[in-house]
Design an enzyme around this catalytic site. Sequence first.
Site, mmCIF file in Angstrom:
data_model
loop_
_atom_site.group_PDB
_atom_site.id
_atom_site.type_symbol
_atom_site.label_atom_id
_atom_site.label_comp_id
_atom_site.label_asym_id
_atom_site.label_seq_id
_atom_site.Cartn_x
_atom_site.Cartn_y
_atom_site.Cartn_z
ATOM 1 C CB SER C 48 -0.921 -0.011 1.228
ATOM 2 O OG SER C 48 -1.756 1.122 1.217
ATOM 3 C CD GLU C 49 -1.085 3.539 -3.377
ATOM 4 O OE1 GLU C 49 -1.329 2.513 -2.714
ATOM 5 O OE2 GLU C 49 -1.846 3.994 -4.232
ATOM 6 C CG ASN C 50 -0.985 3.876 3.508
ATOM 7 O OD1 ASN C 50 -1.071 3.017 2.630
ATOM 8 N ND2 ASN C 50 -1.736 3.858 4.584
#
Lengths: 232, 232, 221, 221
Positions: C48-50
């Site tokens: 996930s990007e975060n």
Amino acid sequence: MQNKKCDTLEAALERLTDDAIILVGGFGIAGVPEILIEGVCDRGLRGLTIVANNSGTHETGIARLLAEGCVGKIICSFPWAVESFVFKEMYEAGKVDLEVVPQGTLAERLRTAGAGLGGFLTPTAVGTELGAGKPVHEIDGKEYVLERPLRGDFALIKAREVDGRGNLTYRMAARNFNPVMAMAADYTIVEAATEVPVGALDPETIVTPGVFVDCYYVAGPYTPGKEGGPYS
Amino acid sequence: MQNKKCDTLEAALERLTDDAIILVGGFGIAGVPEILIEGVCDRGLRGLTIVANNSGTHETGIARLLAEGCVGKIICSFPWAVESFVFKEMYEAGKVDLEVVPQGTLAERLRTAGAGLGGFLTPTAVGTELGAGKPVHEIDGKEYVLERPLRGDFALIKAREVDGRGNLTYRMAARNFNPVMAMAADYTIVEAATEVPVGALDPETIVTPGVFVDCYYVAGPYTPGKEGGPYS
Amino acid sequence: MSERLSRDQIAARVALELEDGWLVNLGIGMPTLTVNYIPEGRDILFHSENGIIGMGPKPAREEDIDPDLMSAGKGPVTLIPGGAFIHHADSFAVARGGRLDAAVLGAFQVAVNGDLANWKLPTAKSGSVGGAMDIAAGAKRVFAMMTHTAKDGEPKIVETLSYPLTAKTCVTKIFTDMAVVAVTPEGYVLEEVAPGFSAEDVQAATGAPLAVPDDLKTIAA
Amino acid sequence: MSERLSRDQIAARVALELEDGWLVNLGIGMPTLTVNYIPEGRDILFHSENGIIGMGPKPAREEDIDPDLMSAGKGPVTLIPGGAFIHHADSFAVARGGRLDAAVLGAFQVAVNGDLANWKLPTAKSGSVGGAMDIAAGAKRVFAMMTHTAKDGEPKIVETLSYPLTAKTCVTKIFTDMAVVAVTPEGYVLEEVAPGFSAEDVQAATGAPLAVPDDLKTIAA
């Protein structure tokens, strides 16, 4: 030892000025320095440039800064979430400028500033509207856009633990932009959930060394599950 | 789950070929994947390019690789230590090429490769012999040299702990180049002191996530104070 | 008239495409449904990007939802054993650096050369790009997941984009409510059709020629 | 003839220059001696290229030496409470990113515009640059620490470099066995002389004009 601790929110934020570029950590509701942002609102500053992943959601935090007319420009990757209605209204009224930056480029521009570099070549945004006007280099048959560092006058960081030297840990996905923003500002201000004695943090597990932190404010203990509270 | 564990040194190293570019972690005696390097020596490969901080010291490790004629080129920041007498002899006999790279530029070229970027602008080496021939960009009155990514076909990494997913921790200053080299190779091979069960590592304290690790070999437990042993 | 596939049916088909041991990023919206259909025994690691590596499903119990553990789409998730947290620059080093075996992304349009449009409407002054451009440029395979046609019936699989570009020549395969279409150097290849649709039906809803192999399959739905 | 300062006496003078709260990198060789002379009560944080922030002195007991805890010069060190370990790219982000309040570096030559030469002899085919170029380019202040003249008596403080450049216009102050010399936009300024030396003595050993202020001080040694 340098005293980086500020006992009041006012003291932590006293250096902020009108027209400052402020990096604000967080992604969604995780790792947002909510209390520092509220403190900035209370300062009544004008003309701020806010660098964050989004343009503020609902009516608190960055959205409140916008609503109160403190912000001249937003630099972010995701401005048009449904919850960003305050920004949308301000933008359409011509009251705030916007620069959209791809999320990975945003993170890398911040790190580049923190690392003292002058720019980097990325395959991201080649041939797109967001790469338009930027120099393109072709290397081994692949195109790259030259991106510039993005440095803040200030960074507002949300951490889990802090010690007296300003060493930081984060909590889960509340880490997000915080470590790179802490590197990328002239003056980095931390909102920490918990303060621990110097030497209490395992030196292997410190994510942001205190050399990147200029001052910190202890916002209170970690409160799992308390909506809107200082989770991180 | 993918099985990244190799029960034998031979299995861990079986993909290596002549003429490969190999990134080798370590700084001084800390964090050097000694056992993997010995295994590479035993493979009898030729024409290797070795990327490391130094050019091998005394008669083991990279120095033995050199002495046995496996190495065609060294890319490093510190080739001329007194202890690098094997390299000196080989270099003066015209048997090995050398590229000297400033240490910070070396680290950043590796990270740039790992991050999928095409290059970066650095103030390091502007106007010097090591910046000569590289494009210079002037930005806001300051000069920067454009440096290119440095990618390995393989990386040899020394870690403290590894789990079945290839997640890594390091020990003190044995961390050094290892995490950036792990990112920067097509195939990353780890020599770990200790294996732990999946889930045993605190996810906040993993330095290299397993997505950067292709296989690992467990070299044995940490032996503090044992000269030449697997400290890290 | 045949029924188009539901969002969940498309997700189930995409899930079959993800191979054991892959690292995968799922874009926000429809692609996130894919996580619910991973075949038993396949170990897929989600990015996930975060900064989450090893993102797991939504917590089973409401009280286990943690505000510090959300997906890029801001939904509650978990961390699998052996998952890790990294910062945003490292997270995009993973994405851009070619470590994503696949990204499943929503799309407005795909062009025959693999160009992807998914971040901005042509009429809009600006768009929410998020991590789409970085991930599309960096992943080894980009799977476009979308309805076959827009609400007004316009084909979304086209010769050249009329929507703003996200990333050039990145899409390798398209999964829609009518078909699975491969993007190849020789053009679009219709690999599978949804139950009840013919190759002609799909071609009629597509804005560019589809090559149809002799062994055209039907999506198991 | 007056006695030149010892290496330790130069180190003691350099140590006085380091201010409370500073982050400092000490180059290998003579600069490392500086750590032994930090005045009581001053909190100086030492950075080492190999990812140590908060490097402390050599362990008091032989048995506490840890092979994983060495300085950039490969000598055994300790970590102070509140120190941290970071990787090499992050370590040079600290150095290049302007977070070093000072770097104390050995030098072959310094030029009047602040150019530094310290990595390679003019006759050598190649040199061991290590982190010198990055640190010299990145630190807020670069202190050159060296003998005033080479072994053959040649001045090392010169108009322009004849040795290969390490970094342009970086040196802010020079500490030698004869003097302390500031590098200013107006040229060299002789700030302090070693006991027993006159301004004329120092000028005679220097390859460029020295401005001599009225309040010329003597180095406490």
